[in-house]
Design a protein around this motif. Structure first.
Motif, PDB file in Angstrom:
ATOM      1  N   THR A 440       0.840  -1.199   0.000  1.00 47.52           N
ATOM      2  CA  THR A 440       0.000   0.000   0.000  1.00 47.52           C
ATOM      3  C   THR A 440       0.874   1.248   0.000  1.00 47.52           C
ATOM      4  OG1 THR A 440      -1.624  -1.210   1.326  1.00 47.52           O
ATOM      5  CG2 THR A 440      -1.922   1.163   1.122  1.00 47.52           C
ATOM      6  N   LYS A 442       0.525   5.598  -0.155  1.00 45.85           N
ATOM      7  CA  LYS A 442      -0.373   6.742  -0.059  1.00 45.85           C
ATOM      8  C   LYS A 442       0.414   8.010  -0.355  1.00 45.85           C
ATOM      9  CE  LYS A 442      -4.232   8.309   2.753  1.00 45.85           C
ATOM     10  NZ  LYS A 442      -5.027   8.055   3.964  1.00 45.85           N
ATOM     11  N   SER A 448      -4.681   6.918  -2.588  1.00 44.83           N
ATOM     12  CA  SER A 448      -4.065   5.679  -2.122  1.00 44.83           C
ATOM     13  C   SER A 448      -3.964   4.685  -3.270  1.00 44.83           C
ATOM     14  CB  SER A 448      -4.884   5.061  -0.977  1.00 44.83           C
ATOM     15  OG  SER A 448      -4.941   5.924   0.131  1.00 44.83           O
TER      16      SER A 448
END
Length: 464
Positions: A440, A442, A448
């Motif tokens: 992940t 961001k 995101s």
């Protein structure tokens, strides 16, 4: 006070000037010698630390906060809350409301209450989980995870629905709500919440009755709920939960609902109904290092459909009794940018089903299941806005099913004057290692990006 005229503004300005002048005169009369001692304090350093796992879960997990909808009176049960998730579809059927996550029904998803598994023996003339069991007023939030998700949770094809219940409030609080509408639809809910020393509680119940607005879909149900906890200080806390639910509902005879392979609306007669009882509880110990939980759920169903082409008074009867105790343990620790978790769980399934076919005979089915799972996962904050979560899960199941066959009587037996036909018995087992990973990133607060993958595993249910 607001003045509409310029004269009012002049009065305000004059009053302010007079006050300032009075303070200056007072300081000259003796207040000027007063000194205020100011002590310099060492600088206070304030640091923040992001909750571990939040970044990696925010895209695959949708959190539903029910408070706004409950206050507005828009909810009857959990399914009304689940509609808030874009991944969930709720549909009326001949056996009540069906919930789909990513196009798959509830027996293909994992249903949890406070992280503990509840009964999912499959829909053998019954739903996998009765969504009205936990009243909406007792729900803090619902976490809906679609797809693979964390290695912590397994035995699912569609995803996970985790129902988090409320804790007791600091101040004693009692609420009574009621409503009444068309079709003699009446609802009442009573809750009490509070705390005393290290103990907190949330207790309540609800009652709902409704006449039919479709053919034969009258309803009467009630539930009770108790949630509480004991704060042990540095040793952690103990949480406990108990619930019970009873429902009597008619089989819908209307063509405007989605039918399944088990029912044909035109063949049912008015008065066909079923009763359902759900009960369960759990005890969970939570600490900084280890979480341990024990839970058990039971579902009993008695179905009594009648058909138009049968003789007056003839019915078919179906009874089921599902028990699913479970135990779960998780060890977790954070150091530096890493959060490690290691754990396992075991769920035992015990299901009995009885059919009585009028003018034919009787049949009994036993289903047993042992379901084991173990997992390891590392959530690594590579950078403040970049997280890599890697885990692996091991699942193993043992299923045993035994069908006594239909015990025919008289001339109804095929080819004879009686006897038992269709006896069946089988055992199946399997296991699998399932790696999972999520990356992940961001770049901005409102942007995101994530990439996730892995394997999933689902043990067959009684219906499978």
């Amino acid at each position: 006070m607001i003045f509409d005229h310029k004269e009012g503004n002049h009065v305000n300005l004059l009053a302010i000037l007079l006050c300032v002048l009075a303070l200056l005169i007072a300081s000259e009369d003796g207040w000027a010698d007063e000194r205020v001692k100011v002590q310099e304090l060492p600088p206070l350093e304030v640091t923040g630390k992001r909750v571990k796992g939040l970044l990696r879960n925010e895209l695959t997990t949708n959190t539903i906060n029910p408070e706004a909808k409950i206050e507005a009176g828009e909810t009857n049960d959990i399914t009304d809350l689940l509609k808030e998730s874009q991944s969930i579809l709720v549909q009326d059927s001949s056996y009540g409301k069906k919930v789909f996550l990513r196009g798959l029904e509830d027996q293909n998803m994992r249903i949890l209450i406070n992280g503990m598994p509840v009964g999912q023996m499959g829909k053998y003339y019954a739903r996998s989980f009765e969504w009205e069991t936990i009243p909406v007023d007792a729900i803090e939030r619902i976490d809906v995870t679609k797809g693979v998700g964390s290695a912590e949770y397994g035995n699912t094809l569609a995803g996970t629905i985790n129902i988090i219940t409320k804790r007791g409030t600091k101040r004693l609080k009692t609420r009574l709500k009621g409503s009444y509408g068309r079709f003699y639809d009446g609802k009442a809910t009573l809750t009490n919440s509070g705390s005393y020393g290290p103990l907190d509680w949330f207790i309540g119940g609800s009652y709902h009755t409704r006449d039919e607005y479709l053919k034969n879909n009258d309803l009467e149900d009630a539930n009770g709920f108790l949630s509480g906890g004991i704060d042990l200080g540095d040793l952690g806390e103990i949480r406990f939960l108990g619930y019970g639910y009873h429902k009597n509902e008619g089989y819908v005879l209307d063509d405007r609902v989605a039918w399944n392979i088990w029912s044909e609306a035109r063949d049912y007669a008015s008065g066909s109904d079923f009763t359902l009882d759900n009960a369960g509880g759990e005890i969970i110990y939570l600490s900084k290092l280890i979480d341990i939980g024990v839970s058990c759920s039971n579902q009993k169903r008695n179905s009594n459909p009648e058909k138009e082409n049968w003789k007056k008074g003839d019915t078919s009867d179906y009874d089921s009794d599902f028990d699913t105790p479970a135990v779960r343990c998780k060890i977790h620790h954070s150091f530096g940018p890493h959060t490690l978790s290691l754990g396992g769980e075991y769920t035992y399934g015990d299901a009995d089903a009885d059919w009585e076919y009028y003018n034919k005979g009787k049949e009994h089915v036993d289903f047993k299941q042992d379901l084991w799972g173990a997992f390891f996962e590392d959530s690594w904050d590579i950078l403040p806005r970049l997280n890599l979560t890697v885990g692996v899960r091991y699942d193993d199941f043992r299923n045993r099913i035994k069908d006594s066959g239909i015990k025919y009587t008289g001339a109804t037996a095929p080819g004879s004057g009686g006897g038992t036909h269709g006896v069946f018995e089988d055992r199946i087992s399997d296991h699998q290692w399932s790696p999972r990973y999520t990356l992940t990133y961001k770049p901005l607060d409102d942007v995101s990006l994530y990439f996730t993958g892995g394997r999933i595993f689902k043990a067959p249910t009684i219906a499978d």
